[in-house]
Design an enzyme around this catalytic site. Structure first.
Site, mmCIF file in Angstrom:
data_model
loop_
_atom_site.group_PDB
_atom_site.id
_atom_site.type_symbol
_atom_site.label_atom_id
_atom_site.label_comp_id
_atom_site.label_asym_id
_atom_site.label_seq_id
_atom_site.Cartn_x
_atom_site.Cartn_y
_atom_site.Cartn_z
ATOM 1 N N ASP A 109 -2.691 2.770 5.959
ATOM 2 C CA ASP A 109 -3.208 2.451 4.636
ATOM 3 C C ASP A 109 -4.695 2.803 4.546
ATOM 4 O OD1 ASP A 109 -2.305 0.806 2.050
ATOM 5 O OD2 ASP A 109 -4.256 0.011 2.645
ATOM 6 N N HIS A 274 6.071 -1.191 3.713
ATOM 7 C CA HIS A 274 4.718 -0.705 3.897
ATOM 8 C C HIS A 274 4.076 -1.265 5.163
ATOM 9 C CE1 HIS A 274 0.744 0.765 2.862
ATOM 10 N NE2 HIS A 274 0.253 -0.455 2.869
#
Length: 294
Positions: A109, A274
């Protein structure tokens, strides 16, 4: 008490421009080094499973990015303070402080954006580059269009001028940051309550710097990435990208996007959510180990 990575030492290391970074360090200092960078809205704790596995064979360094966790949070007095170029310089400096002139770097990320920039700025230092669940900044802004861009509303919110985004987020910090922990995960059990609480505490205490980090990605980071694109710059080291199939959802070919930047590419899709390093640590560890063998 904030949870830590089991068996790792908790240290503070110098970054760039006088900033100090909190880090968890484990494994044999004489072994090949691997630096792991966390994402949003997390801290270095997200690597607690993967780091322990990698430390059996490597010297593993897990810092909190500047502006996050227990690391310094300098005021954003200019656009460079939270530029990914500056944050990449932090990583190079902390590795050097531990005696590593070259190292492998893996980011998730926000940490993956820092890792991407480090790969472009410091190709002589990075031996391998691992990227979890992003596309580069320029490509991110290109593919987020129409109604599909709603999934990235926070990117647009935090790109606004200083003042209102910080106020809005600070006034509802737990709800704001918690919404991403809820929406982006594929397995709620991967984020135990004590870990979730640690992420929320750390994020609530870092609203101005987190917003500054995101604001940089709508400004100076775009400028830096565009300059590299115009110059034909590419990532010189072996690269592994592991991500969800966002391309299918948003209408682009993620592997093709990455091939334009990384000639030596291993692109993998995962069924994990994620927060894949916490949801599928064995899969992510294996992908990193395969990368390091290339």
């Amino acid at each position: 008490m904030t949870p830590t990575i089991p068996g790792f030492d908790q240290v503070r290391l110098p970054g760039a421009d006088g900033v100090e970074l909190a880090a968890s360090v484990g494994g044999d200092p004489g072994a090949s080094p691997v630096v792991l960078l966390h994402g949003f809205p997390q801290t270095r704790l997200m690597w607690r499973h993967v780091a322990v596995r990698l430390a059996r064979e490597h010297h593993v360094i897990c810092p909190d990015l500047r502006g996050y966790g227990a690391s310094d949070k300098p005021a954003a007095t200019g656009p460079d303070v939270y530029a990914k170029r500056t944050m990449a310089a932090d990583v190079v400096a902390l590795a050097a402080a531990l005696g590593h002139e070259r190292f492998a770097l893996v980011g998730h990320d926000r940490g993956a954006l820092v890792a991407f920039r480090a790969g472009l700025d410091h190709p002589e230092i990075l031996t391998h580059l691992g990227i979890l669940d992003i596309v580069p900044t320029l490509d991110m802004w290109r593919v987020l269009q129409g109604t599909s861009a709603a999934v990235g509303y926070h990117l647009f919110l935090m790109a606004q001028p200083p003042g209102l985004p910080e106020l809005m987020i600070a006034n509802s910090a737990d709800a704001f940051f918690g919404s991403f922990l809820d929406a982006w995960g594929g397995d709620p059990a991967a984020l135990p309550e004590e870990v979730r609480a640690a992420y929320l505490r750390a994020s609530a205490a870092a609203v101005p710097s987190i917003v500054a980090d995101y604001r940089a990605s709508a400004g100076i980071d775009v400028t830096h990435d565009q300059a590299d694109l115009d110059a034909g710059s590419q990532l010189a080291m072996p690269v592994t990208v592991v991500q969800q199939d966002w391309g299918a959802r948003l209408g682009y070919d993620a592997a093709e996007v990455w091939r334009a930047w990384a000639p030596d590419l291993d692109h993998r899709l995962t069924r994990a959510g994620h927060f894949m390093a916490e949801e599928a640590p064995e899969e992510i560890t294996s992908a990193i180990q395969d990368l390091l063998k290339r």
